[in-house]
Design a protein around this motif. Structure first.
Motif, mmCIF file in Angstrom:
data_model
loop_
_atom_site.group_PDB
_atom_site.id
_atom_site.type_symbol
_atom_site.label_atom_id
_atom_site.label_comp_id
_atom_site.label_asym_id
_atom_site.label_seq_id
_atom_site.Cartn_x
_atom_site.Cartn_y
_atom_site.Cartn_z
ATOM 1 N N UNK A 1 16.164 29.805 47.076
ATOM 2 C CA UNK A 1 16.958 31.028 47.055
ATOM 3 C C UNK A 1 16.119 32.181 47.621
ATOM 4 N N UNK A 2 16.506 33.234 48.212
ATOM 5 C CA UNK A 2 15.616 34.423 48.462
ATOM 6 C C UNK A 2 16.140 35.703 48.111
ATOM 7 N N UNK A 3 15.284 36.743 47.804
ATOM 8 C CA UNK A 3 15.940 38.040 47.087
ATOM 9 C C UNK A 3 15.157 39.110 48.242
ATOM 10 N N UNK A 4 16.058 40.137 48.779
ATOM 11 C CA UNK A 4 15.303 41.062 49.620
ATOM 12 C C UNK A 4 15.636 42.359 48.988
ATOM 13 N N UNK A 5 14.707 43.370 48.710
ATOM 14 C CA UNK A 5 15.098 44.644 48.449
ATOM 15 C C UNK A 5 14.927 45.715 49.731
ATOM 16 N N UNK A 6 15.974 46.379 50.109
ATOM 17 C CA UNK A 6 16.068 47.259 51.243
ATOM 18 C C UNK A 6 15.138 47.072 52.328
ATOM 19 N N UNK A 7 15.463 45.921 52.978
ATOM 20 C CA UNK A 7 14.851 45.333 54.052
ATOM 21 C C UNK A 7 15.111 46.102 55.149
ATOM 22 N N UNK A 8 14.379 45.982 56.355
ATOM 23 C CA UNK A 8 15.057 46.372 57.668
ATOM 24 C C UNK A 8 15.770 45.210 58.207
ATOM 25 N N UNK A 9 16.838 45.582 58.554
ATOM 26 C CA UNK A 9 17.817 44.511 58.940
ATOM 27 C C UNK A 9 18.282 44.635 60.459
ATOM 28 N N UNK A 10 17.696 45.743 61.237
ATOM 29 C CA UNK A 10 17.975 45.986 62.725
ATOM 30 C C UNK A 10 17.785 44.682 63.565
ATOM 31 N N UNK A 11 16.738 44.003 63.563
ATOM 32 C CA UNK A 11 16.267 42.817 64.264
ATOM 33 C C UNK A 11 17.271 41.790 64.073
ATOM 34 N N UNK A 12 17.666 41.549 62.929
ATOM 35 C CA UNK A 12 18.574 40.375 62.325
ATOM 36 C C UNK A 12 19.886 40.777 62.909
ATOM 37 N N UNK A 13 20.365 41.891 62.984
ATOM 38 C CA UNK A 13 21.698 42.321 63.462
ATOM 39 C C UNK A 13 21.743 42.109 64.779
ATOM 40 N N UNK A 14 20.684 42.402 65.273
ATOM 41 C CA UNK A 14 20.716 42.411 66.966
ATOM 42 C C UNK A 14 20.555 41.092 67.520
ATOM 43 N N UNK A 15 19.765 40.030 66.615
ATOM 44 C CA UNK A 15 19.514 38.697 67.162
ATOM 45 C C UNK A 15 20.216 37.615 66.199
ATOM 46 N N UNK A 16 20.924 38.033 65.538
ATOM 47 C CA UNK A 16 21.504 37.126 64.478
ATOM 48 C C UNK A 16 20.713 36.552 63.215
ATOM 49 N N UNK A 17 21.427 36.224 62.332
ATOM 50 C CA UNK A 17 20.788 35.760 61.055
ATOM 51 C C UNK A 17 21.580 34.546 60.518
ATOM 52 N N UNK A 18 20.830 33.517 60.300
ATOM 53 C CA UNK A 18 21.497 32.145 59.892
ATOM 54 C C UNK A 18 20.836 31.799 58.773
ATOM 55 N N UNK A 19 20.614 32.302 57.352
ATOM 56 C CA UNK A 19 19.881 31.875 56.429
ATOM 57 C C UNK A 19 19.957 30.716 55.915
ATOM 58 N N UNK A 20 18.936 29.703 56.023
ATOM 59 C CA UNK A 20 18.795 28.382 55.604
ATOM 60 C C UNK A 20 19.014 28.199 54.164
ATOM 61 N N UNK A 21 19.092 29.094 53.139
ATOM 62 C CA UNK A 21 19.533 29.119 51.814
ATOM 63 C C UNK A 21 19.990 30.223 51.333
ATOM 64 N N UNK A 22 20.709 30.517 50.127
ATOM 65 C CA UNK A 22 21.287 31.436 49.523
ATOM 66 C C UNK A 22 20.196 32.712 49.448
ATOM 67 N N UNK A 23 20.652 33.900 49.844
ATOM 68 C CA UNK A 23 19.977 35.167 50.093
ATOM 69 C C UNK A 23 20.769 36.208 49.302
#
Length: 268
Positions: A162-184
């Protein structure tokens, strides 16, 4: 491979310019009290753009408080410092659109090296690992856990539950897609004008959980008073950004992340 609680260690890397990065190691509470206890999960912490050391060259208040919180749960903690060995103090104040001295590519490679170190440690359950990052380190969490990379890169997170992210920058993942390999779990400041929450809120996946707090700004889980930073010019407002604590939101975020990791470490 043994390390005492709160000990500084060097982790070898081959992606330069230094031959190692530094990290700080905390042993889980049960192992401290009973050194012969069975192996336990471990969580890797990734600092934000301001680095993780105080003026004395030791882990700062944020990193210590989280490490001690997680260690009390019986989990080992490794806080990774991607800056000091490279002679970098911070990358927050770079010019708008400027290139960071320590790139996400380097931070991702550091993360892989640190997870490999954890996987070899005699006290660590290599099948129950966690990852957690703040801001720039939270962005690294998203980049590292993305499953849409070439097959040769997909073996870099064995045992990561599992992974946790506090207030990350999400622009790149929004533009290129995000398929997390585990719960986030994304923990977001809904008033954040540095790394705005909207791109994160638009990331949708059955593997993504999100919690956000109104009237919370960047760094809401810290202790510093809210202030307007005119030295940060890469947020929504080119004149500066807000940063500071929201005590209630920070406390609720801590409860949520402990429950999140406990749930995923408990599953087979």
């Amino acid at each position: 491979m043994k390390a005492d609680a709160q000990q500084a260690i060097n982790i070898p890397v081959n992606h330069g310019p230094s031959e190692h990065v530094t990290a700080w190691w905390w042993i889980g509470a049960s192992r401290q009290q009973h050194p012969s206890d069975h192996i336990a999960p471990a969580i890797l912490l990734l600092h934000g753009c301001g680095g993780m050391l105080n003026r004395q060259g030791l882990p700062d208040q944020r990193m210590r408080s989280y490490a001690e919180l997680l260690a009390k749960m019986g989990w080992h903690v490794l806080a990774l410092d991607s800056f000091s060995a490279r002679g970098v103090k911070e990358i927050c104040t770079r010019a708008r659109g400027g290139r960071a001295q320590v790139s996400q590519t380097l931070r991702r490679a550091d993360t892989a090296a640190a997870i490999a170190w954890l996987s070899r440690h005699e006290a660590v359950d290599k099948n129950r690992l966690g990852l957690m990052g703040w801001s720039n380190g939270g962005t690294t969490v998203l980049a590292y856990t993305h499953h849409g990379d070439p097959p040769e890169l997909q073996a870099i997170y064995p045992g990561l539950r599992a992974a946790v992210a506090f207030y990350p920058g999400c622009n790149d993942r929004e533009q290129h897609g995000y398929q997390p390999a585990m719960p986030v779990l994304l923990l977001l400041a809904l008033s954040d004008d540095w790394t705005p929450p909207e791109p994160c809120l638009r990331l949708k996946s059955e593997n993504i959980s999100m919690l956000g707090w109104e009237n919370a700004f960047h760094g809401f889980d810290g202790t510093a008073k809210l202030r307007f930073r005119t030295d940060i010019r890469n947020g929504i407002n080119p004149e500066g950004v807000h940063q500071g604590a929201n005590i209630q939101a920070g406390e609720e975020a801590r409860v949520s992340l402990i429950e999140f990791f406990a749930h995923h470490f408990a599953s087979k």
